[in-house]
Design a protein around this motif. Structure first.
Motif, PDB file in Angstrom:
ATOM      1  N   LEU A 275      -4.473  -2.063 -10.490  1.00 17.73           N
ATOM      2  CA  LEU A 275      -3.330  -1.501 -11.386  1.00 17.73           C
ATOM      3  C   LEU A 275      -2.237  -1.481 -10.607  1.00 17.73           C
ATOM      4  N   MET A 276      -2.092  -1.687  -9.319  1.00 18.82           N
ATOM      5  CA  MET A 276      -1.026  -1.529  -8.388  1.00 18.82           C
ATOM      6  C   MET A 276       0.100  -2.390  -8.408  1.00 18.82           C
ATOM      7  N   GLU A 277      -0.326  -3.702  -9.063  1.00 17.99           N
ATOM      8  CA  GLU A 277       0.818  -4.578  -9.004  1.00 17.99           C
ATOM      9  C   GLU A 277       1.596  -4.541 -10.392  1.00 17.99           C
ATOM     10  N   LEU A 278       0.989  -3.877 -11.299  1.00 20.28           N
ATOM     11  CA  LEU A 278       1.638  -3.811 -12.740  1.00 20.28           C
ATOM     12  C   LEU A 278       3.199  -3.298 -12.843  1.00 20.28           C
ATOM     13  N   PRO A 279       3.151  -1.983 -12.276  1.00 13.83           N
ATOM     14  CA  PRO A 279       4.482  -1.715 -12.378  1.00 13.83           C
ATOM     15  C   PRO A 279       5.731  -2.606 -11.771  1.00 13.83           C
TER      16      PRO A 279
ATOM     17  N   ARG B 298       0.780  -1.203   0.070  1.00 17.43           N
ATOM     18  CA  ARG B 298      -0.125   0.043   0.045  1.00 17.43           C
ATOM     19  C   ARG B 298       0.779   1.312   0.007  1.00 17.43           C
ATOM     20  N   PRO B 299       0.813   2.022  -1.137  1.00 17.64           N
ATOM     21  CA  PRO B 299       1.457   3.388  -0.816  1.00 17.64           C
ATOM     22  C   PRO B 299       0.639   4.376  -0.165  1.00 17.64           C
TER      23      PRO B 299
ATOM     24  N   SER C 256      -1.051   7.063  -1.558  1.00 14.18           N
ATOM     25  CA  SER C 256      -1.842   7.595  -2.604  1.00 14.18           C
ATOM     26  C   SER C 256      -3.032   8.004  -2.157  1.00 14.18           C
ATOM     27  N   VAL C 257      -3.675   9.026  -2.683  1.00  9.81           N
ATOM     28  CA  VAL C 257      -5.223   9.485  -2.234  1.00  9.81           C
ATOM     29  C   VAL C 257      -5.271   9.502  -0.852  1.00  9.81           C
ATOM     30  N   ARG C 258      -4.517  10.127  -0.015  1.00 10.29           N
ATOM     31  CA  ARG C 258      -4.725  10.382   1.341  1.00 10.29           C
ATOM     32  C   ARG C 258      -4.532   8.897   2.055  1.00 10.29           C
ATOM     33  N   GLN C 259      -3.969   8.178   1.550  1.00  8.17           N
ATOM     34  CA  GLN C 259      -3.653   6.616   2.225  1.00  8.17           C
ATOM     35  C   GLN C 259      -4.898   5.976   1.829  1.00  8.17           C
ATOM     36  N   LEU C 260      -5.955   6.333   1.139  1.00 10.01           N
ATOM     37  CA  LEU C 260      -7.062   5.707   1.080  1.00 10.01           C
ATOM     38  C   LEU C 260      -7.080   4.777  -0.225  1.00 10.01           C
ATOM     39  N   LEU C 261      -6.341   4.816  -1.140  1.00 14.30           N
ATOM     40  CA  LEU C 261      -6.132   4.208  -2.446  1.00 14.30           C
ATOM     41  C   LEU C 261      -5.796   2.629  -2.269  1.00 14.30           C
ATOM     42  N   GLY C 262      -4.893   2.301  -1.151  1.00 16.98           N
ATOM     43  CA  GLY C 262      -4.764   1.123  -0.714  1.00 16.98           C
ATOM     44  C   GLY C 262      -3.782   0.275  -1.694  1.00 16.98           C
ATOM     45  N   ALA C 263      -3.610  -0.987  -1.654  1.00 17.19           N
ATOM     46  CA  ALA C 263      -3.316  -1.953  -2.770  1.00 17.19           C
ATOM     47  C   ALA C 263      -4.288  -2.182  -3.877  1.00 17.19           C
ATOM     48  N   SER C 264      -4.389  -0.991  -4.727  1.00 13.66           N
ATOM     49  CA  SER C 264      -5.621  -1.113  -5.335  1.00 13.66           C
ATOM     50  C   SER C 264      -5.437  -1.917  -6.735  1.00 13.66           C
TER      51      SER C 264
ATOM     52  N   GLY D  29       5.117   9.436 -14.811  1.00 10.86           N
ATOM     53  CA  GLY D  29       3.877   9.318 -14.341  1.00 10.86           C
ATOM     54  C   GLY D  29       3.439   8.562 -13.281  1.00 10.86           C
ATOM     55  N   LEU D  30       4.212   7.270 -13.017  1.00  8.14           N
ATOM     56  CA  LEU D  30       3.812   6.570 -11.986  1.00  8.14           C
ATOM     57  C   LEU D  30       3.759   7.018 -10.432  1.00  8.14           C
ATOM     58  N   ARG D  31       4.831   7.674 -10.474  1.00 10.23           N
ATOM     59  CA  ARG D  31       5.136   8.364  -9.114  1.00 10.23           C
ATOM     60  C   ARG D  31       4.815   9.742  -8.914  1.00 10.23           C
ATOM     61  N   GLY D  32       4.258  10.271  -7.726  1.00 12.34           N
ATOM     62  CA  GLY D  32       4.007  11.655  -7.242  1.00 12.34           C
ATOM     63  C   GLY D  32       2.896  11.491  -6.717  1.00 12.34           C
ATOM     64  N   PRO D  33       2.477  12.981  -6.268  1.00  9.34           N
ATOM     65  CA  PRO D  33       1.264  13.143  -5.260  1.00  9.34           C
ATOM     66  C   PRO D  33      -0.027  12.679  -5.773  1.00  9.34           C
ATOM     67  N   ASP D  34      -0.306  12.766  -7.142  1.00 10.84           N
ATOM     68  CA  ASP D  34      -1.607  12.433  -7.604  1.00 10.84           C
ATOM     69  C   ASP D  34      -1.489  11.074  -8.576  1.00 10.84           C
ATOM     70  N   SER D  35      -0.236  10.408  -8.147  1.00 14.61           N
ATOM     71  CA  SER D  35      -0.139   9.200  -9.128  1.00 14.61           C
ATOM     72  C   SER D  35      -0.295   8.016  -8.420  1.00 14.61           C
ATOM     73  N   LEU D  36      -0.288   6.817  -9.235  1.00 10.75           N
ATOM     74  CA  LEU D  36      -0.769   5.445  -8.638  1.00 10.75           C
ATOM     75  C   LEU D  36       0.091   5.331  -7.316  1.00 10.75           C
ATOM     76  N   LEU D  37       1.578   5.412  -7.579  1.00 10.25           N
ATOM     77  CA  LEU D  37       2.478   4.852  -6.395  1.00 10.25           C
ATOM     78  C   LEU D  37       2.525   5.749  -5.626  1.00 10.25           C
ATOM     79  N   GLY D  38       2.030   7.093  -5.660  1.00 13.95           N
ATOM     80  CA  GLY D  38       2.352   8.011  -4.572  1.00 13.95           C
ATOM     81  C   GLY D  38       3.795   8.526  -4.453  1.00 13.95           C
ATOM     82  N   THR D  39       4.086   8.929  -3.209  1.00 13.11           N
ATOM     83  CA  THR D  39       5.363   9.234  -2.713  1.00 13.11           C
ATOM     84  C   THR D  39       6.112   7.970  -1.897  1.00 13.11           C
ATOM     85  N   THR D  40       5.261   7.270  -1.612  1.00 11.34           N
ATOM     86  CA  THR D  40       6.131   5.979  -0.666  1.00 11.34           C
ATOM     87  C   THR D  40       6.872   5.208  -1.434  1.00 11.34           C
TER      88      THR D  40
END
Length: 492
Positions: free
Chosen positions: A409-413, A396-397, A399-407, A422-433
């Motif tokens: 698409l998350m396993e694909l990268p 779980r990253p 992302s989305v205020r820690q609400l996205l979870g292991a969502s 585009g995979l990493r960043g504040p509004d991206s799938l993998l967030g900043t973790t």
């Protein structure tokens, strides 16, 4: 990059080579389609003269923009969107420079809710697989109405037929890229995994694949014929045309795409069947019986299968749109899927006694969309005598205020071992973790080992207990994984 050329039965291709990997993009596996041909079965490739340029990606299936899910940027999985052109029944191929002609082959079918996506999305770059000795083939197939609308005078499930045609092309052509046509793994995620469930039950596909990987799909995602008719009637009414190949064939692609996105309010639930995949799709394979109920009697019951889901699949659909903000109701979430939602919620509360309502809604919704149907398919495949390896991705990253979870698409990268832009960043799938340092290397290696026929590194399921490999911060094996929840879904 150096230019490379190869000869296929239908003509010569020009591609590029870099870092020990050859790349050929936009390679046709079927003839171009247009007009009424958009609703016909795929036809073989039309041979070409001279050298076909395969250094840049070609057209993609007509589709709406889907670069964002609410606040979340998902463009790595959906760029470049719709690239116009009739010649979009193509594959992108990444191959090792040095092979003995016996490299295993991975044929990958992208997701996108049956209306969006392409093999050209940055997240589906096959370099990592080719680097590790696998010939990677990403498939473009028909989406939306051309791919899946039930038209009385057209063959059903044309998107599925496209994937089967791509497998035929692989059988006849992949040796030219150094691949072994007797060592083909068919893989897909989300809609792609649902398509694979159908392919494994199609007699015409028997022998075209030797292993299969289903990521975040379901074995119960098909529309019934009655539901297919409901969607088709609403679609024709939206366009103001008759439901025939000739009438639909005269409608421009843009109008077909526009009508597709207007179907969200159509109620496809019937007296005998709920809306597929939690009511989030209006297109998909149409079958009288679900693939999970057919696999035991189908050729696919004998292939080795790697199958699994992510711990918080529904986070992608709920968190970025604000549906997990504020008060939520687990019983209402369960009612989307079962007739006795209180009993199902009670089972989840027993399984996860420390979970709050947000976590319960995310878990129940994700299992209703993907998890329960995946478990059912895995169980039926194993009971048919197939070798069945099951996983659950749990990282779980933030992302989305820690609400996205292991969502979703998350396993694909991590499977592709990619860090696409585009995979990493504040509004991206993998967030900043930062993920675990070895997660991508280890997960990608498990997939490569499976494709090479070595198994993914954990035991297959048995008749006594489902063996599930948890993949995330820690890798742990679980026997009889969440058996009580499985029983609750089975009796729901």
């Amino acid at each position: 990059m150096p230019v490379v050329e190869i000869a296929l039965p239908d003509g010569r291709l020009r591609g590029l080579s870099h870092g020990g990997v050859r790349r050929f993009l936009g390679v046709p596996y079927a003839a171009p389609i247009g007009g009424a041909g958009r609703f016909a079965a795929p036809h073989p490739v039309v041979p070409w003269h001279g050298i076909r340029d395969a250094t840049v990606a070609g057209p993609t299936s007509p589709q709406p923009d889907r670069s964002r899910f609410g606040s979340l940027d998902v463009s790595p999985f959906f760029a470049p969107g719709w690239v116009r052109g009739d010649d979009h029944l193509t594959v992108n191929v990444w191959a090792p420079e040095d092979t003995d002609g016996r490299a295993p082959v991975l044929v990958f079918v992208h997701g996108g809710g049956f209306i969006a996506g392409s093999a050209s999305a940055p997240a589906y770059d096959g370099t990592g697989f080719a680097r590790d000795g696998v010939v990677f083939v990403g498939v473009n197939y028909r989406l939306g109405a051309p791919g899946f609308l039930a038209v009385p005078d057209a063959p059903d499930n044309r998107g599925v037929l496209d994937v089967i045609q791509a497998l035929r092309w692989v059988r006849e052509n992949i040796a030219a890229f150094g691949g072994d046509p007797a060592a083909v793994t068919l893989a897909g995620q989300s809609a792609g995994a649902v398509i694979i469930a159908s392919v494994l039950c199609e007699p015409d596909a028997e022998g075209l694949a030797h292993r299969a990987i289903m990521q975040s799909g379901t074995g119960v995602g098909a529309f019934t014929p009655e539901q297919g008719e409901i969607v088709a009637s609403a679609f024709a009414e939206q366009l103001g045309v008759d439901l025939t190949v000739d009438a639909l064939g005269a409608v421009p692609d843009a109008a077909l795409v526009g009508a597709s996105v207007m179907l969200g309010e159509v109620d496809v639930a019937t007296a005998s069947a709920r809306a597929p995949i939690g009511d989030i799709v209006r297109f998909g394979p149409v079958h009288p019986r679900q693939p999970a109920d057919r696999i035991a009697e189908s050729w696919g019951g004998g292939v080795e299968l790697l199958i699994g889901t992510n711990l918080d699949e529904a986070g992608l659909y709920l968190a970025p749109t604000g549906q997990l903000d504020g008060a939520v109701d687990p019983v209402a979430a369960a009612a989307r899927f079962v007739d006795e939602p209180e009993s199902l919620v009670a089972a989840y509360r027993r399984e996860f006694p420390d979970a709050d309502d947000v976590e319960l809604v995310r878990s129940i919704t994700g299992d209703g969309m993907f998890g329960a149907g995946t478990r059912r398919f895995a169980d039926r495949h194993q009971s048919a005598g197939g070798t069945t390896h099951v996983y659950e991705f749990t990282w779980r990253p933030d992302s989305v205020r820690q609400l996205l979870g292991a969502s979703h698409l998350m396993e694909l990268p991590f499977v592709f071992d990619t860090d696409a832009e585009g995979l990493r960043g504040p509004d991206s799938l993998l967030g900043t973790t930062p993920p675990p340092a070895d997660l991508a290397v280890r997960m990608h290696a498990a997939w490569v080992d499976f494709i090479q026929g070595l198994g993914p590194g954990w035991p297959a399921c048995t008749a006594d207990a489902q063996q599930v490999q948890s993949i995330g911060e820690r890798w742990e094996m679980h026997s009889g994984h969440r058996a009580r929840l499985h029983e609750a879904w089975g009796s729901a």
